[in-house]
Design an enzyme around this catalytic site. Structure first.
Site, short mmCIF file in Angstrom:
data_model
loop_
_atom_site.label_atom_id
_atom_site.label_comp_id
_atom_site.label_asym_id
_atom_site.label_seq_id
_atom_site.Cartn_x
_atom_site.Cartn_y
_atom_site.Cartn_z
N ASP A 139 -15.21 -32.65 18.28
CA ASP A 139 -15.53 -33.73 19.22
C ASP A 139 -15.30 -35.12 18.64
O ASP A 139 -15.82 -36.10 19.15
CB ASP A 139 -16.99 -33.60 19.67
CG ASP A 139 -17.97 -33.63 18.51
OD1 ASP A 139 -17.53 -33.81 17.36
OD2 ASP A 139 -19.19 -33.49 18.74
N HIS B 89 -17.51 -33.76 14.52
CA HIS B 89 -17.89 -32.46 13.96
C HIS B 89 -16.71 -31.49 13.96
O HIS B 89 -15.76 -31.67 14.70
CB HIS B 89 -19.06 -31.89 14.77
CG HIS B 89 -20.17 -32.86 14.97
ND1 HIS B 89 -20.36 -33.56 16.17
CD2 HIS B 89 -21.15 -33.29 14.13
CE1 HIS B 89 -21.40 -34.37 16.04
NE2 HIS B 89 -21.90 -34.23 14.82
N SER C 220 -26.04 -33.29 11.17
CA SER C 220 -25.41 -32.47 12.20
C SER C 220 -24.55 -31.35 11.63
O SER C 220 -24.26 -30.38 12.34
CB SER C 220 -24.58 -33.34 13.13
OG SER C 220 -23.58 -34.04 12.42
#
Length: 408
Positions: free
Chosen positions: A370, A373, A38
């Site tokens: 969040d 990240h 990610s």
């Protein structure tokens, strides 16, 4: 920006001629191929699994969901911009007429170095991403050879594979995920086998013509709100910055062995150009000194230690980040604003009450987006520090001055 910050900001502009400006490398890669999780996923997992990733993800730079787990741009987006390359399109996203002429992104959120298992977030492990690249390359060459100029605008010419940059940022999910079922000693003992798989992947890329390889190490995993909420309820397990000590210890050992493996690979393949980038140090420095770094000191490659030495430390503190560990988008409020039962942008019934994980008012004041990240502001800072060359082995050779530009 309030009046006080505005005044102090213009004081910086007035004295800017006294600053020491770092040099930057003249990147000259015609293309880039990215592999990872990610940290650099520009839409692969969303396209591959057919899931939704709605606002507030992407709200800052894209004004709509960008399929990135962030409020805006990722580190890779900033790096592509500096290299005069377009943002990389995800391999699995076939909509919107994606252009792969200057590269492709195979990174998918939740991916691991080790092969995926039935409980994995992503099925697209490092080995599978490399297999996707090999098919991409083979199919692209086939199309170009059979159809002449029809696909020249959309696919890389053959020499772009040997001249291009291969970027890799993966491993955090292998380490962080292992703590859910293993002790610290067991996690540490598993690192050599993880890196054996990683090295095998590197060799496959080399065999396919990859010669310019960037390897990002993993960041301070113990400083992510997700891990603090799960493993940091006992304050004795936290370090001086509020991060989970065991996770950061594992990340450090992983990085130490990854660095050694990178050097060994370079020695085995002297015609390759392997660059190891110390993301852990950049992010750790950011978290430890968050008030010194902020949205107005990211793009310029300024020697921030010099700023402090010449007496501007108070100004830096005013302009810096305000929340080092707390998530911008989440629920629960301080100190972490994170609940594992709900993700950013979702609305769910928790404990009999309907709640929505909303974004904070100003994400540029936060390092964490969040709980897992980083924010766009933090990503821009990280990319600016990468580009100084001070955190890479070997260091970037200073080939041209970096012309100072300030973003408002």
């Amino acid at each position: 920006m309030n009046i006080t910050k505005m005044k102090l900001f213009y004081v910086i502009l007035f004295f800017i001629s006294s600053l020491q400006i770092s040099n930057s490398i003249d990147f000259n890669y015609p293309s880039a191929f990215n592999f990872g999780d990610s940290n650099s996923d520009t839409g692969d997992l969303v396209a591959g699994l057919g899931i939704r990733l709605d606002l507030p993800n992407g709200q800052n730079s894209f004004k709509t969901s960008s399929q990135r787990f962030c409020d805006g741009r990722l580190v890779i987006d900033f790096l592509m911009d500096e290299m005069d390359l377009p943002f990389l399109n995800p391999y699995l996203d076939s909509l919107g007429l994606p252009n792969f002429k200057k590269g492709c992104n195979f990174a998918a959120a939740g991916s691991t170095i080790l092969p995926a298992n039935p409980t994995s977030v992503s099925p697209f492990s490092f080995d599978l991403q490399i297999s996707q690249f090999i098919r991409f390359k083979s199919r692209a060459i086939e199309l170009l050879s059979k159809t002449g100029r029809k696909y020249e605008k959309y696919l890389p010419p053959i020499d772009y594979y040997s001249k291009g940059l291969y970027m890799i940022d993966i491993g955090q999910n292998d380490i962080a995920g292992a703590f859910y079922s293993k002790t610290l000693d067991q996690v540490l003992a598993s690192i050599p086998s993880i890196l054996e798989t990683f090295e095998a992947g590197l060799k496959r890329l080399y065999e396919e013509g990859g010669r310019n390889i960037w390897i990002h190490n993993t960041g301070p995993l113990g400083c992510l709100a997700q891990n603090i909420a799960k493993f940091g309820t006992d304050s004795t397990k936290l370090d001086e910055f509020g991060c989970v000590s065991s996770h950061n210890q594992a990340a450090k050992l992983f990085n130490l062995q990854l660095h050694a493996m990178s050097n060994k690979f370079q020695a085995q393949y002297p015609d390759a150009n392997v660059t190891y980038v110390d993301i852990f140090s950049i992010k750790s420095n950011l978290i430890a000194n968050y008030s010194r770094f902020g949205k107005h000191f990211t793009k310029p490659l300024i020697d921030l230690n010099h700023l402090e030495n010449v007496g501007y430390n108070k100004i830096l503190n005013v302009l810096g980040f305000e929340k080092p560990l707390m998530a911008c988008c989440g629920v629960g409020g301080a100190p972490l604003n994170y609940d594992s039962r709900i993700t950013c942008g979702q609305t769910k019934v928790l404990d009999g009450i309907s709640v929505t994980a909303k974004a904070c008012n100003d994400s540029s004041e936060y390092i964490n987006w969040d709980g897992i990240h980083y924010t766009e502001a933090a990503n821009e800072f990280v990319s600016s520090q990468i580009l100084t060359g001070k955190y890479s082995d070997p260091p970037f050779s200073d080939q041209m001055p970096f012309f100072l530009t300030l973003k408002f």
